[in-house]
Design an enzyme around this catalytic site. Structure first.
Site, PDB file in Angstrom:
ATOM      1  N   HIS A  67       0.842  -1.199   0.000  1.00  0.00           N
ATOM      2  CA  HIS A  67       0.000   0.000   0.000  1.00  0.00           C
ATOM      3  C   HIS A  67       0.881   1.255   0.000  1.00  0.00           C
ATOM      4  CE1 HIS A  67      -3.590   2.393   1.349  1.00  0.00           C
ATOM      5  NE2 HIS A  67      -2.618   3.176   1.769  1.00  0.00           N
ATOM      6  N   GLU A  68       1.863   1.281   0.900  1.00  0.00           N
ATOM      7  CA  GLU A  68       2.736   2.454   0.989  1.00  0.00           C
ATOM      8  C   GLU A  68       3.619   2.585  -0.252  1.00  0.00           C
ATOM      9  OE1 GLU A  68       1.958   4.546   3.198  1.00  0.00           O
ATOM     10  OE2 GLU A  68       0.692   3.139   4.288  1.00  0.00           O
ATOM     11  N   HIS A  71       1.776   4.447  -2.985  1.00  0.00           N
ATOM     12  CA  HIS A  71       1.917   5.896  -2.824  1.00  0.00           C
ATOM     13  C   HIS A  71       3.281   6.350  -3.345  1.00  0.00           C
ATOM     14  CE1 HIS A  71      -1.684   6.569  -0.454  1.00  0.00           C
ATOM     15  NE2 HIS A  71      -1.321   5.688   0.468  1.00  0.00           N
TER      16      HIS A  71
END
Length: 159
Positions: A67-68, A71
């Site tokens: 998820h990170e 980004h």
């Protein structure tokens, strides 16, 4: 697990899942309790919650890392890296990252004893519970626009 092992883990996941290297710093942050991790747009560093790793294991933590990294890679490619962006949602689904992290069970819940003050409306009797003291003259009742009165609750009830 230490920060060096986490750094290697993030670099490996980045290459395997995204086909791109992770060239910044990944660290654990023990203060993260309500979130699984975070990405900093100004430094491009990533922080991961060690509490998520302890509670849910490596598989769930790897989903948080993905998820990170979504980004991270989208931001560096100057594409939509925010949660609401189509690019972010598409890439997250493609790599199998988690949209939300699991809730930690030891997290404190706000109970009725956490409040120290009560605001009571003089018009309709509506009650508003507050943790912090405030000036009631600056506010009005949200229901009837009446005048509010501040009452301090018993100190022995507070935690």
């Amino acid at each position: 697990m230490d920060n060096h092992t986490l750094q290697q883990w993030v670099e490996r996941v980045s290459l395997e899942s995204f086909g791109r290297p992770f060239r910044h710093k990944a660290t654990f942050n023990g203060r993260l309790k309500a979130t699984g991790g975070r990405y900093f747009t100004h430094t491009h560093h990533i922080e991961i919650s060690p509490h998520q790793l302890a509670a849910y294991g490596e598989e769930e933590t790897e989903r948080i890392i993905k998820h990170e990294l979504c980004h991270y890679h989208l931001h560096l490619m100057k594409r939509g890296y925010r949660h609401r962006d189509h690019d972010f949602r598409t890439l997250l689904a493609h790599v199998g990252g988690s949209r939300y992290c699991q809730a930690l069970s030891e997290r404190k819940r706000i109970g009725p004893t956490a409040f120290k003050y009560k605001l009571i409306c003089g018009g309709c009797g509506m009650e508003y519970m507050r943790k912090r003291k405030l000036d009631p003259d600056r506010y009005a009742c949200g229901k009837c626009r009446g005048k509010l009165k501040l009452i301090a609750l018993d100190k022995s009830r507070t935690p």
